[in-house]
Design an enzyme around this catalytic site. Sequence first.
Site, PDB file in Angstrom:
ATOM      1  N   SER A 218       2.647  -1.705  11.375  1.00  0.00           N
ATOM      2  CA  SER A 218       1.259  -2.147  11.253  1.00  0.00           C
ATOM      3  C   SER A 218       0.404  -0.964  10.825  1.00  0.00           C
ATOM      4  O   SER A 218       0.772   0.197  11.063  1.00  0.00           O
ATOM      5  CB  SER A 218       0.751  -2.681  12.600  1.00  0.00           C
ATOM      6  OG  SER A 218      -0.659  -2.806  12.627  1.00  0.00           O
TER       7      SER A 218
ATOM      8  N   TYR B  36      -0.045  -1.270  21.617  1.00  0.00           N
ATOM      9  CA  TYR B  36       0.478  -1.921  20.418  1.00  0.00           C
ATOM     10  C   TYR B  36       0.684  -0.891  19.308  1.00  0.00           C
ATOM     11  O   TYR B  36       1.736  -0.858  18.660  1.00  0.00           O
ATOM     12  CB  TYR B  36      -0.509  -3.003  19.980  1.00  0.00           C
ATOM     13  CG  TYR B  36      -0.152  -3.716  18.702  1.00  0.00           C
ATOM     14  CD1 TYR B  36       0.798  -4.730  18.706  1.00  0.00           C
ATOM     15  CD2 TYR B  36      -0.786  -3.406  17.508  1.00  0.00           C
ATOM     16  CE1 TYR B  36       1.114  -5.410  17.533  1.00  0.00           C
ATOM     17  CE2 TYR B  36      -0.476  -4.083  16.340  1.00  0.00           C
ATOM     18  CZ  TYR B  36       0.475  -5.085  16.353  1.00  0.00           C
ATOM     19  OH  TYR B  36       0.782  -5.750  15.194  1.00  0.00           O
TER      20      TYR B  36
ATOM     21  N   LYS C 299       4.105   0.294  17.135  1.00  0.00           N
ATOM     22  CA  LYS C 299       4.216   0.162  15.684  1.00  0.00           C
ATOM     23  C   LYS C 299       4.485   1.504  15.006  1.00  0.00           C
ATOM     24  O   LYS C 299       5.202   1.578  14.005  1.00  0.00           O
ATOM     25  CB  LYS C 299       2.950  -0.491  15.124  1.00  0.00           C
ATOM     26  CG  LYS C 299       2.759  -1.934  15.577  1.00  0.00           C
ATOM     27  CD  LYS C 299       3.959  -2.798  15.195  1.00  0.00           C
ATOM     28  CE  LYS C 299       3.770  -4.259  15.540  1.00  0.00           C
ATOM     29  NZ  LYS C 299       4.889  -5.101  15.104  1.00  0.00           N
TER      30      LYS C 299
END
Length: 256
Positions: free
Chosen positions: A146, A159, A163
């Site tokens: 991401s 998160y 990633k």
Amino acid sequence: MISGEFQNQVAIVTGAGQGIGFEICRQLTRQGASVILNDVDPELTANAAGKINQEQGGRCYGMAGNAADLNFIQEMVAAAVREFGQLTIAIANAGITLFGDFLTYTPEALHKVTETNIGGSFFLAQAASRQFIAQQSGGRILFMSSVTGVQAHKNLAAYAMTKAALQMLAKNLVIELSPFGITVNALAPGATLTERTAQDEDYEKIWSRLTPLGRPATPADIAQAALFLVSDKARHVTGQCLVIDGGWTSISPSPY
């Protein structure tokens, strides 16, 4: 007669009941591949596989289950071999996003995010690689990173950490998997219009303003890049992460 760039290729795509994963499956089958389509939601899995089979004539096998569960991962690999004779591509698309302030983030949330985003991707790559090596066929592995793994974003510390880890995993596996003809890469999508993001009525407007190219990505934008990285056109590309964000990470304005 089946024709296309991915004729005789067999892929596993996790988290593919809708959005980017679904579009990757659809484009792979359109180009001749057979696909194991996974989602944790049984209804989404059945509907997605049914749509693709209606279009492409039975080259999509739906498997509902937890893409972070090692036993289920092994079942997907076995199903690919049983249903289609081999496995040549593994795309670890399944992931979860749990927003939260760093100072109040819970151990439960951190465990859930890391188990799915890192653990599921790691062990899918491991299981797929073992199958590639047993086949002596080489193979393609793709992780879904991401832009948050490249650029900081508020309330996404956990998160973003996962990633960024996937980008490093792709780079590190070059050492161990290149001798077997296996390439490992990552994609880092930016803002993308999916069923999930469409639930925010302001999402497209906000990200059209923040994105230099004037719009968020579509699932097709991301899927086309994914297909490149798992195709023979990218046979000499490995250990890389391709950012697809319409230029957002170049200037990185925040939506907050």
